[in-house]
Design a protein around this motif. Structure first.
Motif, short mmCIF file in Angstrom:
data_model
loop_
_atom_site.label_atom_id
_atom_site.label_comp_id
_atom_site.label_asym_id
_atom_site.label_seq_id
_atom_site.Cartn_x
_atom_site.Cartn_y
_atom_site.Cartn_z
N LYS A 60 0.83 -1.21 0.00
CA LYS A 60 0.00 0.00 0.00
C LYS A 60 0.86 1.26 0.00
N GLU A 61 1.96 1.24 0.74
CA GLU A 61 2.82 2.42 0.88
C GLU A 61 3.70 2.64 -0.33
N THR A 62 4.23 1.57 -0.93
CA THR A 62 5.24 1.71 -1.97
C THR A 62 4.87 1.08 -3.31
N GLY A 63 3.87 0.19 -3.32
CA GLY A 63 3.56 -0.53 -4.55
C GLY A 63 4.47 -1.72 -4.78
N ILE A 64 5.30 -2.03 -3.80
CA ILE A 64 6.28 -3.10 -3.94
C ILE A 64 5.81 -4.35 -3.20
N TYR A 65 5.93 -5.51 -3.86
CA TYR A 65 5.65 -6.78 -3.20
C TYR A 65 6.91 -7.24 -2.48
N THR A 66 6.79 -7.56 -1.20
CA THR A 66 7.92 -8.06 -0.43
C THR A 66 7.82 -9.56 -0.27
N THR A 67 8.97 -10.20 -0.16
CA THR A 67 9.05 -11.63 0.11
C THR A 67 9.42 -11.79 1.58
N VAL A 68 8.74 -12.70 2.28
CA VAL A 68 8.91 -12.81 3.73
C VAL A 68 9.31 -14.23 4.11
N GLY A 69 10.37 -14.33 4.90
CA GLY A 69 10.76 -15.59 5.51
C GLY A 69 10.53 -15.50 7.01
N ILE A 70 9.88 -16.51 7.57
CA ILE A 70 9.59 -16.57 9.00
C ILE A 70 10.36 -17.74 9.60
N GLY A 71 11.03 -17.52 10.72
CA GLY A 71 11.77 -18.61 11.33
C GLY A 71 11.93 -18.44 12.82
N ASP A 72 12.37 -19.52 13.49
CA ASP A 72 12.62 -19.48 14.93
C ASP A 72 13.84 -18.64 15.27
N ASN A 73 14.67 -18.36 14.29
CA ASN A 73 15.84 -17.50 14.47
C ASN A 73 16.17 -16.87 13.12
N LYS A 78 16.01 -16.65 7.10
CA LYS A 78 16.74 -16.42 5.85
C LYS A 78 16.60 -17.62 4.91
N PHE A 79 16.70 -18.83 5.45
CA PHE A 79 16.49 -20.03 4.64
C PHE A 79 15.08 -20.05 4.06
N ALA A 80 14.11 -19.73 4.90
CA ALA A 80 12.72 -19.73 4.43
C ALA A 80 12.54 -18.73 3.30
N LEU A 81 13.19 -17.58 3.43
CA LEU A 81 13.11 -16.54 2.41
C LEU A 81 13.73 -17.00 1.10
N ASP A 82 14.99 -17.43 1.16
CA ASP A 82 15.76 -17.73 -0.06
C ASP A 82 15.31 -19.03 -0.74
N ILE A 83 15.05 -20.04 0.05
CA ILE A 83 14.85 -21.37 -0.50
C ILE A 83 13.39 -21.66 -0.86
N GLU A 84 12.46 -21.06 -0.09
CA GLU A 84 11.06 -21.41 -0.32
C GLU A 84 10.17 -20.23 -0.68
N ALA A 85 10.26 -19.12 0.08
CA ALA A 85 9.30 -18.02 -0.09
C ALA A 85 9.31 -17.44 -1.50
N LYS A 86 10.49 -17.34 -2.09
CA LYS A 86 10.60 -16.73 -3.41
C LYS A 86 9.92 -17.57 -4.49
N ARG A 87 9.61 -18.82 -4.15
CA ARG A 87 8.95 -19.72 -5.12
C ARG A 87 7.47 -19.92 -4.80
N ASN A 88 7.04 -19.43 -3.64
CA ASN A 88 5.64 -19.58 -3.26
C ASN A 88 4.78 -18.48 -3.87
N HIS A 89 3.54 -18.81 -4.19
CA HIS A 89 2.62 -17.82 -4.75
C HIS A 89 2.40 -16.67 -3.76
N SER A 90 2.36 -16.98 -2.48
CA SER A 90 2.13 -15.95 -1.45
C SER A 90 3.39 -15.13 -1.17
N LEU A 91 4.55 -15.61 -1.62
CA LEU A 91 5.84 -15.00 -1.31
C LEU A 91 6.14 -15.01 0.19
N ILE A 92 5.57 -15.96 0.90
CA ILE A 92 5.80 -16.14 2.33
C ILE A 92 6.11 -17.61 2.60
N ALA A 93 7.09 -17.86 3.48
CA ALA A 93 7.39 -19.23 3.90
C ALA A 93 7.80 -19.20 5.37
#
Length: 349
Positions: A60-73, A78-93
């Motif tokens: 809403k603020e920038t018009g940019i889609y962000t990719t999000v990785g969620i992890g216990d640390n 970072k692994f969730a972001l690089d390895i999975e989120a970038k390939r998911n339709h939601s861009l979240i892993a």
């Protein structure tokens, strides 16, 4: 690049709506790490739901889609972001410790794992490590013996372990100033190489003066071109060399020191990368005189360097350049408008 930086600032301001400044760590120009351990429950019923809210707020603020990785640390995020989120339709892993055996251990292409580069991959493959599973089930003491502290880090990485704490700000033990360039072509003519070395050395000297520091150690790093490193008769990827010097931030003195280092180690290989840094810094309110130079000469050079700094600060770098920076191979004028080595977007200014 200036536009890129502006957008990055906007995005990080959105993050501040969801976490305190102390819990936000800008990791790079296009990534940030947010510790939401204590705050995510304020914004949703699950970390995934909160991640989606952050994603939409940035959009809403920038018009940019962000990719999000969620992890216990941080490293699992970072692994969730690089390895999975970038390939998911939601861009979240989302990765947790219990996901490591299923998601991390099967990986055989080590370069796809954060922090593992090509050289480390070659070593691991030569030692018959074929997957992250192999790393995780290796002897950690043998890894450390072979790779030093990097071996211990790799073993922890293979189990998804990361003990870093975002809100504990990193304070370097020692400050240094430096500059480096990836050259636009292979450089092999000595006069052209030394022009670039002088330009970089003077940029580092100007940074020292701007921070009122003098260096007592200077370092030169040289990277050879790909043609050199693949030639079986020249296996060196480059070289690094340093020396202790009398405290200085003088253009002339630093340039002379670094050229002396270069001429000592260079054997006419073609170059593609040059880096110069100065360390073991002290305040520049003292001056150690050279018995082979006169005090007047040193004072004149000091005044000249600071005068050039003042002119460039007011009117821009290209307002005053040495004639050698107009010669073949020189890069300083062309790089003056760059931001972080990239076009700044000021071509029409």
């Amino acid at each position: 690049m200036n536009l890129y930086i502006e957008e990055n600032i906007k995005i990080n301001k959105v993050f501040q709506q969801f976490a305190s400044d102390d819990d936000i760590h800008p990791y790079s120009i296009d990534e940030s790490i947010i510790d939401m351990t204590t705050s995510w429950k304020l914004f949703g019923n699950s970390p995934y739901e909160v991640a989606r809210k952050i994603q939409l707020a940035v959009k809403k603020e920038t018009g940019i889609y962000t990719t999000v990785g969620i992890g216990d640390n941080p490293v699992l995020a970072k692994f969730a972001l690089d390895i999975e989120a970038k390939r998911n339709h939601s861009l979240i892993a989302e990765w947790h410790y219990e996901d490591v055996p299923d998601k991390l251990w099967p990986i055989t292409e080590f370069e796809n794992v954060w922090s593992i580069g090509q050289q480390t991959t070659k070593k691991l493959k030569s030692w018959k490590f074929n997957s992250m599973y192999d790393l995780a089930h290796s002897n950690p003491y043998e890894l450390k013996a072979r790779l030093g502290v990097v071996g211990s880090q790799l073993f922890a990485l293979s189990w998804g372990i990361d003990r870093s704490i975002i809100h504990e700000k990193y304070i370097p033990k020692e400050k240094s100033y430096g500059n480096s360039q990836v050259l636009p072509k292979d450089y092999v003519i000595q006069s052209e190489i030394e022009v670039v070395i002088r330009e970089i050395a003077e940029q580092v000297a100007a940074r020292l003066r701007a921070h009122h520091k003098s260096a007592t150690v200077i370092n030169l790093g040289i990277g050879f071109s790909l043609a050199e490193t693949t030639d079986s008769t020249r296996s060196r990827p480059g070289f690094g060399i340093s020396m202790k010097i009398n405290p200085t931030n003088s253009n002339l003195e630093l340039t002379n020191h670094v050229l002396r280092l270069f001429r000592k180690k260079w054997h006419h290989e073609s170059l593609r990368h040059i880096s110069i840094s100065c360390g073991n810094l002290i305040d520049d309110n003292t001056q150690q005189l050279d018995i082979f130079d006169t005090k007047d000469d040193e004072l004149k050079n000091h005044i000249l360097d600071h005068t050039i700094d003042d002119i460039r600060k007011k009117y821009g770098f290209n307002s005053l350049v040495k004639l050698s920076s107009k010669s073949k191979g020189a890069t300083a004028i062309g790089r003056a408008g760059l931001v972080g080595g990239h076009a700044g977007g000021n071509a029409y200014d």
